[in-house]
Motif scaffolding. Structure first.
Motif, PDB file in Angstrom:
ATOM      1  N   VAL A 323       7.092   9.368   1.329  1.00  0.00           N
ATOM      2  CA  VAL A 323       6.401   8.387   0.492  1.00  0.00           C
ATOM      3  C   VAL A 323       7.160   7.057   0.501  1.00  0.00           C
ATOM      4  O   VAL A 323       6.553   5.984   0.599  1.00  0.00           O
ATOM      5  CB  VAL A 323       6.245   8.919  -0.946  1.00  0.00           C
ATOM      6  N   ALA A 324       8.481   7.131   0.409  1.00  0.00           N
ATOM      7  CA  ALA A 324       9.296   5.910   0.411  1.00  0.00           C
ATOM      8  C   ALA A 324       9.072   5.117   1.693  1.00  0.00           C
ATOM      9  O   ALA A 324       8.869   3.891   1.665  1.00  0.00           O
ATOM     10  CB  ALA A 324      10.770   6.258   0.254  1.00  0.00           C
ATOM     11  N   ARG A 325       9.090   5.818   2.817  1.00  0.00           N
ATOM     12  CA  ARG A 325       8.909   5.133   4.102  1.00  0.00           C
ATOM     13  C   ARG A 325       7.496   4.552   4.226  1.00  0.00           C
ATOM     14  O   ARG A 325       7.313   3.417   4.668  1.00  0.00           O
ATOM     15  CB  ARG A 325       9.207   6.097   5.249  1.00  0.00           C
ATOM     16  N   ASP A 326       6.511   5.330   3.846  1.00  0.00           N
ATOM     17  CA  ASP A 326       5.126   4.853   3.931  1.00  0.00           C
ATOM     18  C   ASP A 326       4.911   3.644   3.026  1.00  0.00           C
ATOM     19  O   ASP A 326       4.227   2.677   3.398  1.00  0.00           O
ATOM     20  CB  ASP A 326       4.154   5.975   3.550  1.00  0.00           C
ATOM     21  N   TYR A 327       5.476   3.702   1.828  1.00  0.00           N
ATOM     22  CA  TYR A 327       5.344   2.626   0.850  1.00  0.00           C
ATOM     23  C   TYR A 327       5.985   1.341   1.383  1.00  0.00           C
ATOM     24  O   TYR A 327       5.390   0.250   1.318  1.00  0.00           O
ATOM     25  CB  TYR A 327       6.015   3.051  -0.451  1.00  0.00           C
ATOM     26  N   ALA A 328       7.202   1.475   1.943  1.00  0.00           N
ATOM     27  CA  ALA A 328       7.908   0.299   2.454  1.00  0.00           C
ATOM     28  C   ALA A 328       7.187  -0.291   3.662  1.00  0.00           C
ATOM     29  O   ALA A 328       7.051  -1.517   3.791  1.00  0.00           O
ATOM     30  CB  ALA A 328       9.344   0.662   2.818  1.00  0.00           C
ATOM     31  N   ARG A 329       6.701   0.572   4.543  1.00  0.00           N
ATOM     32  CA  ARG A 329       5.973   0.085   5.724  1.00  0.00           C
ATOM     33  C   ARG A 329       4.689  -0.636   5.329  1.00  0.00           C
ATOM     34  O   ARG A 329       4.364  -1.691   5.873  1.00  0.00           O
ATOM     35  CB  ARG A 329       5.656   1.253   6.659  1.00  0.00           C
ATOM     36  N   GLY A 331       4.001  -2.154   2.536  1.00  0.00           N
ATOM     37  CA  GLY A 331       4.327  -3.442   1.944  1.00  0.00           C
ATOM     38  C   GLY A 331       4.742  -4.468   2.969  1.00  0.00           C
ATOM     39  O   GLY A 331       4.325  -5.631   2.927  1.00  0.00           O
ATOM     40  N   GLN A 332       5.562  -4.031   3.926  1.00  0.00           N
ATOM     41  CA  GLN A 332       6.031  -4.955   4.954  1.00  0.00           C
ATOM     42  C   GLN A 332       4.896  -5.398   5.866  1.00  0.00           C
ATOM     43  O   GLN A 332       4.790  -6.576   6.217  1.00  0.00           O
ATOM     44  CB  GLN A 332       7.136  -4.296   5.784  1.00  0.00           C
ATOM     45  N   ALA A 336       3.759  -9.204   6.276  1.00  0.00           N
ATOM     46  CA  ALA A 336       3.998  -9.764   7.600  1.00  0.00           C
ATOM     47  C   ALA A 336       2.734 -10.398   8.161  1.00  0.00           C
ATOM     48  O   ALA A 336       2.794 -11.327   8.967  1.00  0.00           O
ATOM     49  CB  ALA A 336       4.514  -8.691   8.553  1.00  0.00           C
ATOM     50  N   ALA A 337       1.586  -9.878   7.730  1.00  0.00           N
ATOM     51  CA  ALA A 337       0.308 -10.419   8.199  1.00  0.00           C
ATOM     52  C   ALA A 337      -0.053 -11.719   7.495  1.00  0.00           C
ATOM     53  O   ALA A 337      -1.108 -12.302   7.754  1.00  0.00           O
ATOM     54  CB  ALA A 337      -0.796  -9.386   7.990  1.00  0.00           C
ATOM     55  N   GLY A 338       0.803 -12.154   6.589  1.00  0.00           N
ATOM     56  CA  GLY A 338       0.584 -13.433   5.919  1.00  0.00           C
ATOM     57  C   GLY A 338      -0.094 -13.330   4.577  1.00  0.00           C
ATOM     58  O   GLY A 338      -0.332 -14.335   3.916  1.00  0.00           O
ATOM     59  N   GLY A 339      -0.396 -12.129   4.144  1.00  0.00           N
ATOM     60  CA  GLY A 339      -1.070 -11.960   2.864  1.00  0.00           C
ATOM     61  C   GLY A 339      -0.118 -11.527   1.773  1.00  0.00           C
ATOM     62  O   GLY A 339       1.095 -11.495   1.953  1.00  0.00           O
ATOM     63  N   ARG A 340      -0.692 -11.184   0.622  1.00  0.00           N
ATOM     64  CA  ARG A 340       0.144 -10.683  -0.461  1.00  0.00           C
ATOM     65  C   ARG A 340       0.402  -9.188  -0.242  1.00  0.00           C
ATOM     66  O   ARG A 340      -0.267  -8.526   0.545  1.00  0.00           O
ATOM     67  CB  ARG A 340      -0.537 -10.908  -1.814  1.00  0.00           C
ATOM     68  N   ARG A 341       1.382  -8.679  -0.951  1.00  0.00           N
ATOM     69  CA  ARG A 341       1.765  -7.278  -0.796  1.00  0.00           C
ATOM     70  C   ARG A 341       0.624  -6.372  -1.256  1.00  0.00           C
ATOM     71  O   ARG A 341       0.159  -6.467  -2.387  1.00  0.00           O
ATOM     72  CB  ARG A 341       3.026  -6.999  -1.616  1.00  0.00           C
ATOM     73  N   ARG A 342       0.182  -5.479  -0.371  1.00  0.00           N
ATOM     74  CA  ARG A 342      -0.910  -4.558  -0.693  1.00  0.00           C
ATOM     75  C   ARG A 342      -0.459  -3.128  -0.429  1.00  0.00           C
ATOM     76  O   ARG A 342      -0.026  -2.804   0.682  1.00  0.00           O
ATOM     77  CB  ARG A 342      -2.148  -4.873   0.152  1.00  0.00           C
ATOM     78  N   ILE A 343      -0.554  -2.316  -1.439  1.00  0.00           N
ATOM     79  CA  ILE A 343      -0.218  -0.900  -1.326  1.00  0.00           C
ATOM     80  C   ILE A 343      -1.474  -0.101  -1.641  1.00  0.00           C
ATOM     81  O   ILE A 343      -2.099  -0.318  -2.693  1.00  0.00           O
ATOM     82  CB  ILE A 343       0.905  -0.492  -2.308  1.00  0.00           C
ATOM     83  N   PRO A 344      -1.892   0.831  -0.781  1.00  0.00           N
ATOM     84  CA  PRO A 344      -3.049   1.672  -1.093  1.00  0.00           C
ATOM     85  C   PRO A 344      -2.879   2.346  -2.450  1.00  0.00           C
ATOM     86  O   PRO A 344      -1.783   2.845  -2.758  1.00  0.00           O
ATOM     87  CB  PRO A 344      -3.061   2.694   0.045  1.00  0.00           C
ATOM     88  N   GLY A 385      16.361   2.531   6.880  1.00  0.00           N
ATOM     89  CA  GLY A 385      16.074   1.276   6.182  1.00  0.00           C
ATOM     90  C   GLY A 385      14.800   1.354   5.365  1.00  0.00           C
ATOM     91  O   GLY A 385      14.757   0.910   4.215  1.00  0.00           O
ATOM     92  N   TYR A 386      13.745   1.931   5.938  1.00  0.00           N
ATOM     93  CA  TYR A 386      12.487   2.095   5.203  1.00  0.00           C
ATOM     94  C   TYR A 386      12.659   3.040   4.016  1.00  0.00           C
ATOM     95  O   TYR A 386      12.076   2.827   2.949  1.00  0.00           O
ATOM     96  CB  TYR A 386      11.396   2.626   6.134  1.00  0.00           C
ATOM     97  N   PHE A 387      13.454   4.087   4.197  1.00  0.00           N
ATOM     98  CA  PHE A 387      13.681   5.026   3.093  1.00  0.00           C
ATOM     99  C   PHE A 387      14.289   4.314   1.888  1.00  0.00           C
ATOM    100  O   PHE A 387      13.792   4.430   0.760  1.00  0.00           O
ATOM    101  CB  PHE A 387      14.601   6.165   3.542  1.00  0.00           C
ATOM    102  N   PHE A 388      15.372   3.543   2.123  1.00  0.00           N
ATOM    103  CA  PHE A 388      16.021   2.867   1.006  1.00  0.00           C
ATOM    104  C   PHE A 388      15.137   1.760   0.434  1.00  0.00           C
ATOM    105  O   PHE A 388      15.121   1.544  -0.777  1.00  0.00           O
ATOM    106  CB  PHE A 388      17.382   2.323   1.443  1.00  0.00           C
ATOM    107  N   ALA A 389      14.400   1.075   1.295  1.00  0.00           N
ATOM    108  CA  ALA A 389      13.495   0.031   0.791  1.00  0.00           C
ATOM    109  C   ALA A 389      12.463   0.633  -0.149  1.00  0.00           C
ATOM    110  O   ALA A 389      12.192   0.094  -1.230  1.00  0.00           O
ATOM    111  CB  ALA A 389      12.801  -0.668   1.963  1.00  0.00           C
ATOM    112  N   GLY A 390      11.895   1.768   0.258  1.00  0.00           N
ATOM    113  CA  GLY A 390      10.903   2.422  -0.589  1.00  0.00           C
ATOM    114  C   GLY A 390      11.489   2.976  -1.866  1.00  0.00           C
ATOM    115  O   GLY A 390      10.791   3.103  -2.882  1.00  0.00           O
ATOM    116  N   ALA A 391      12.792   3.294  -1.830  1.00  0.00           N
ATOM    117  CA  ALA A 391      13.464   3.823  -3.022  1.00  0.00           C
ATOM    118  C   ALA A 391      13.974   2.719  -3.943  1.00  0.00           C
ATOM    119  O   ALA A 391      14.544   2.998  -4.998  1.00  0.00           O
ATOM    120  CB  ALA A 391      14.637   4.716  -2.604  1.00  0.00           C
TER     121      ALA A 391
END
Length: 628
Positions: A323-329, A331-332, A336-344, A385-391
């Motif tokens: 979940v942490a990795r999916d969440y961080a990915r 968001g990134q 990165a696409a130029g929009g605001r942060r979107r999480i399902p 890196g994604y794990f810690f970002a998501g955490a």
């Protein structure tokens, strides 16, 4: 010209100017914290003592005056051989405020190489942590005709002495400086006023994997630039509390001092690796710099404990890690696409649950107040890196070398991108050569290798471009990604190129038991690997899997461990091209370490050293092998 660039261009002349400007701006502000014995007789008890900027200036001034009293003059070298502690910083600032230049020596450096560094640098004095460091010098004074003074951080009446080398304590040097200032009250002020941008400030010797180390000449302007660039980039802030344990003999740790002086934030200093876990809750830092190995060890420890607890707890950890990795990915990718942060929405709900069950405990282990950690000196596996970002433990990777006075690029605190080393600092230029090599130009680049004009010409062009030896690429938004060391890339006998660092990073991301891994295959018909395991993680596993009571060496040589690691090798191989796959591996009888010369003090693997040490093991993996 933007405001950040303007601040960089208008930077102070020297570190000394930077320092006294900071003292004048916030004299009563807290500058440094450092541990001292509690004083109540309790075994192992410590408390944190503080120095204000004014108190720091008083000590730095008397140290600088003491060095002037010893006869030190402009740009003459004074070595420092000590672990990370507040006295290292005071000595370094004292050296620079006297107009002299510091020669950084790792305390783990063996006597022969220490003597070489002192001789090559022409050091006239040396600060040493204790009698052990002093002994390296005393035994070889016949090879050091220019060395005249040694100053002990930890006074010892039994410290070794030798004719021709004056040994005094730091307190005695400061007392001598105080007396000198009575006769020459403006001595330090005049020394600082005489410093120019291009005056030598520091010699840092690279950790050579072959041959003698090279002295990197870093002038005052390099460090002044680093301080201002770190501030304007938002890497460090005035209200930060930074925990510093990195070796100050390494350029990464040294550069952070300039940033701290510029912003004026609090720096808690303690280089004892075994105290990091204890210190974090006590310091409660907002920012900490680290090497990737620390994050790998923390991740492996968390995964190992969850595995040992087994059952539902291990399943919860595996779920939370995903979940942490999916969440961080997610968001990134959205930002990165130029929009605001979107999480399902469904992922956001899962993340909130995982935060209560797992992530909060991880943040608490870092002190509970960490806004981010800067990672450098080697690549961090993106999965980690994604794990810690998501955490919620944000790791900002940066990039730099000794030859560039550390940071050249760094990820922004907002919108950082895992798997990259960020964008160039203001004032630094990055160019990718035709062969993929990363070239750098800017105020932080060295002025050359000490006494080695031929070596300097090999890497430093006349127009200032420095050849890093690293292979990389830049994306459309200016984020740099380092893919490998140019010299580490190898070609198999089948003509296929392999980037070992990429494979090693993938393995570290999936195997919680690994400490170090070295992928081999230059000129061979397939790739193999030398794998060292983390004792603190594999031994609890051994207890639960029929190997209780065995020694570490017995455990790692067992069929059970070979089968365990083979499973992770297979997982990594499934995502690699055929010529990249690890066909055979050997688990080493012990971990790689600094003491055996296999790791640099910044925990990078010295590939040639390890390959020589385990040459027979490597050859055994290729014996009788058919073309793959």
């Amino acid at each position: 010209m933007n405001s950040a660039q303007s601040l960089v261009d208008d930077r102070p002349v020297s570190v000394a100017h930077l320092f006294f400007s900071r003292v004048g701006a916030t004299p009563g502000g807290e500058a440094y914290r450092y541990p001292v014995p509690a004083g109540d007789g309790t075994s192992g008890a410590e408390r944190w003592h503080s120095l204000t900027w004014a108190q720091t200036a008083e000590r730095v001034t008397t140290i600088a005056a003491g060095l002037l009293a010893l006869g030190l003059r402009r740009e003459e070298r004074v070595a420092i051989s000590s672990s990370t502690r507040v006295e290292w910083i005071l000595a370094d600032l004292g050296v620079m405020c006297a107009g002299a230049a510091a020669t950084a020596v790792y305390p783990s450096t063996h006597a022969d190489e220490t003597v070489y560094i002192l001789s090559d640098s022409g050091s006239r004095a040396i600060f040493v942590e204790d009698s052990e460091q002093l002994a390296k010098v005393v035994a070889h004074t016949d090879r050091l005709p220019e060395l005249r003074h040694a100053i002990l951080f930890d006074p010892d009446p039994e410290a070794p002495r030798v004719e021709g080398l004056e040994v005094l304590s730091l307190a005695e040097l400061e007392a001598r400086g105080a007396r000198y200032l009575e006769e020459h009250p403006d001595a330090v002020e005049r020394a600082v006023a005489a410093i120019e941008r291009e005056h030598l400030a520091t010699l840092i010797y690279t950790s050579g994997t072959t041959g003698r180390p090279k002295g990197v000449r870093l002038v005052h302007d390099c460090w002044s630039y680093q301080g201002v660039a770190q501030e304007v980039s938002g890497l460090l802030r005035p209200d930060d509390v930074q925990f510093l344990w990195l070796p100050l003999s390494h350029v990464f740790g040294k550069a952070l001092i300039s940033g701290q002086i510029t912003t004026g934030h609090v720096l808690a200093v303690d280089g004892r690796i075994d105290r990091i876990i204890t210190n974090l809750p006590a310091v409660r830092p907002t920012v900490m710099a680290s090497a990737p190995r620390i994050f790998e060890k923390v991740y492996n420890g968390i995964a190992g404990r969850a595995r040992a607890e087994g059952g539902a707890k291990y399943k919860i950890f595996l779920w939370a890690a995903k979940v942490a990795r999916d969440y961080a990915r997610a968001g990134q990718e959205s930002t990165a696409a130029g929009g605001r942060r979107r999480i399902p929405p469904a992922l956001a709900v899962q993340h909130a649950v995982a935060d209560r069950l797992v992530y909060g405990k991880i943040r608490a282990a870092f002190g509970g107040n960490l806004r981010g950690s800067v990672s450098g000196s080697a690549a961090l596996s993106p999965d980690i890196g994604y794990f810690f970002a998501g955490a919620g433990v944000h790791v900002f990777e940066g990039y730099g070398l000794t030859e560039t006075s550390a940071a050249c690029t760094v990820n922004p605190a907002e919108g950082y991108r895992v798997g990259t080393v960020g964008r160039p600092l203001p004032g630094t230029e990055v160019r990718i050569a035709q062969d993929g090599e990363v070239l750098l130009r800017g105020p932080g680049v060295m002025r050359g290798y000490h006494n080695l004009p031929e070596k300097t010409a090999e890497v430093l062009e006349g127009d200032g471009w420095f050849h890093t030896g690293d292979i990389g690429e830049m994306d459309a938004d200016g984020f740099l990604r380092i893919t490998d060391r140019k010299k580490d890339l190898f070609k198999t006998s089948g003509g296929k190129y392999v980037a070992p660092t990429e494979i090693e990073g993938r393995f570290k991301a999936v195997c919680p038991f690994v400490s170090n891994i070295l992928v081999i295959g230059d000129g061979r018909n397939f790739c193999t690997a030398l794998i060292a395991l983390d004792e603190t993680v594999v031994m609890p596993w051994a207890e639960e899997n029929g190997l209780a009571g065995r020694s570490y060496a017995d455990v790692v040589s067992s069929a059970q461990v070979h089968e365990l690691i083979a499973g992770f090798v297979e997982r990594v191989n499934n995502d690699l091209q055929r010529w990249q796959t690890i066909k055979k591996f050997s688990v080493l009888p012990r971990d790689l370490d600094i003491e055996h010369g296999e790791l640099t003090p910044s925990l990078k693997v010295k590939r040639p050293v390890v390959e020589r040490e385990y040459a027979e093991v490597v050859e055994a993996m290729y014996e009788g092998a058919r073309e793959a």
